[in-house]
Design an enzyme around this catalytic site. Sequence first.
Site, PDB file in Angstrom:
ATOM      1  N   ASP A  55       1.611  -8.147 -11.815  1.00 32.36           N
ATOM      2  CA  ASP A  55       3.040  -8.279 -12.132  1.00 32.36           C
ATOM      3  C   ASP A  55       3.659  -9.595 -11.656  1.00 32.36           C
ATOM      4  OD1 ASP A  55       2.972  -5.788 -13.265  1.00 32.36           O
ATOM      5  OD2 ASP A  55       3.849  -4.750 -11.540  1.00 32.36           O
ATOM      6  N   PRO A 100      13.578  -1.405  -5.089  1.00 27.68           N
ATOM      7  CA  PRO A 100      12.943  -0.322  -4.335  1.00 27.68           C
ATOM      8  C   PRO A 100      11.476  -0.615  -4.020  1.00 27.68           C
ATOM      9  CG  PRO A 100      14.120   0.551  -6.231  1.00 27.68           C
ATOM     10  CD  PRO A 100      14.190  -0.941  -6.337  1.00 27.68           C
ATOM     11  N   LYS A 160      11.503  -5.563 -12.388  1.00 28.41           N
ATOM     12  CA  LYS A 160      11.234  -5.314 -13.823  1.00 28.41           C
ATOM     13  C   LYS A 160      11.242  -3.826 -14.121  1.00 28.41           C
ATOM     14  CE  LYS A 160       6.919  -3.618 -13.078  1.00 28.41           C
ATOM     15  NZ  LYS A 160       6.479  -2.255 -13.402  1.00 28.41           N
ATOM     16  N   ALA A 183       7.632   0.290  -3.564  1.00 27.09           N
ATOM     17  CA  ALA A 183       6.739   1.222  -4.266  1.00 27.09           C
ATOM     18  C   ALA A 183       7.552   2.046  -5.257  1.00 27.09           C
ATOM     19  CB  ALA A 183       5.984   2.120  -3.291  1.00 27.09           C
ATOM     20  N   GLY A 184       8.439   1.347  -5.986  1.00 26.41           N
ATOM     21  CA  GLY A 184       9.360   2.020  -6.894  1.00 26.41           C
ATOM     22  C   GLY A 184       9.021   1.841  -8.365  1.00 26.41           C
ATOM     23  N   GLY A 185       7.915   1.150  -8.662  1.00 34.69           N
ATOM     24  CA  GLY A 185       7.559   0.911 -10.063  1.00 34.69           C
ATOM     25  C   GLY A 185       8.363  -0.206 -10.700  1.00 34.69           C
ATOM     26  N   GLY A 191       7.453  -6.099  -4.681  1.00 39.31           N
ATOM     27  CA  GLY A 191       6.556  -6.958  -3.904  1.00 39.31           C
ATOM     28  C   GLY A 191       6.095  -8.151  -4.740  1.00 39.31           C
ATOM     29  N   SER A 192       5.873  -7.907  -6.022  1.00 40.25           N
ATOM     30  CA  SER A 192       5.464  -9.000  -6.916  1.00 40.25           C
ATOM     31  C   SER A 192       6.587 -10.025  -7.056  1.00 40.25           C
ATOM     32  CB  SER A 192       5.118  -8.447  -8.303  1.00 40.25           C
ATOM     33  OG  SER A 192       4.081  -7.501  -8.193  1.00 40.25           O
ATOM     34  N   GLY A 229       8.053  -3.489  -9.354  1.00 43.31           N
ATOM     35  CA  GLY A 229       7.413  -4.763  -9.020  1.00 43.31           C
ATOM     36  C   GLY A 229       8.157  -5.571  -7.963  1.00 43.31           C
TER      37      GLY A 229
END
Length: 332
Positions: A170, A128, A32, A130-132, A136-137, A134
């Site tokens: 997220d 990415p 996202k 820890a790329g902003g 992992g979410s 989401g």
Amino acid sequence: METAGSTPGGLDASDPLWQAAPRRVKVRAPGKINAFFKVGPLREDGYHAVASTYLAVSRYEEVAATARPGTPPSDITVSIGAGSSLDPEQLAGIPLDGSNLAVRAALLVADIAENPTGVHLEITKHVPIAGGMGGGSADAAAALVACDALWHTGLSREELSHLGAELGADVPFALLGGAAVGLGVGDQLTAALAPTPLHWVLVPADYGLSTPVVYGALDALRAAAGTVADEPGQVEAGVLAALRAGDARALAPWLHNDLQAAAVSLAPSLADVLAEGDGLGALASLVSGSGPTLAFLAADADHAQELADALSGRGHRAWAVEGPVHGAHIVP
Ligand code: ATP
């Protein structure tokens, strides 16, 4: 121990439920961006209220869940798919133990399923870390949908969303997809009308930014400036009107992210890349969520491709994507 004719889930192998159950389910879930992001003051519970507009974009994670006959449901293993397109150093940072969000998601479904088995989750990463965005979410959302199908749990989207909310704000959005307004800590979701996909260029960084660290930097910037943030209220109506109209030029002036200054304070080179994209003709640009991925709005698909090519020509990785797209879904 299994006996002849029995199945790992304890059903008889002739049972139609067992025969109908797939042994391997592959699910895609989108990353996202946030087209609009207002952040309220730090609350006593350590969280911040937000008013956010989420857009699911065509950069997907894929989770393939394979039943492991004869193993208990607590036996969840995870690996990173060879088709992942992220740098090996970034991929090496993903936990492969019980803290992986996809594993935690599978365990939540196993708790509810009547006949769960052990499962192997293969995560193919394109979003990415820890790329902003989401990522992992998205993995968690994909694992929820995959395990629900694998174990015939029959959970509704709403029930999956409740489970997902336990894992992170997220996750419900990665299930829902499309465009949505997120209030509260981002978890109170309302779908927004956005019938026409818009075109974007994403520029990922080769490093990550920790979301709590970026929020901490925002609090520090506000304290240093002596500003007290307002409650975030609602998403600006102009954002939602532009999305409804599918009008990139109308959306451009509304793109906003309160976390942008904080992300740039931690990674100052982001400001140069934002300016470069603007100089190359992006309609507007912003940091996605807590960064460091940058999002540039284009007028149409051709413009997005031109912009991506121009940014690549200057040494940046750049992906032309569209959004909104669908949330987590099974891949045949
Ligand atoms: P958000 O915007 O939701 O904060 P993000 O895109 O910035 O997310 P993620 O890629 O979701 O960040 O991952 C943040 C951290 O979560 C990682 O640094 C990693 O330690 C941990 N993590 C747990 N499970 C996963 C997973 N399946 N993929 C990536 N990171 C994971």
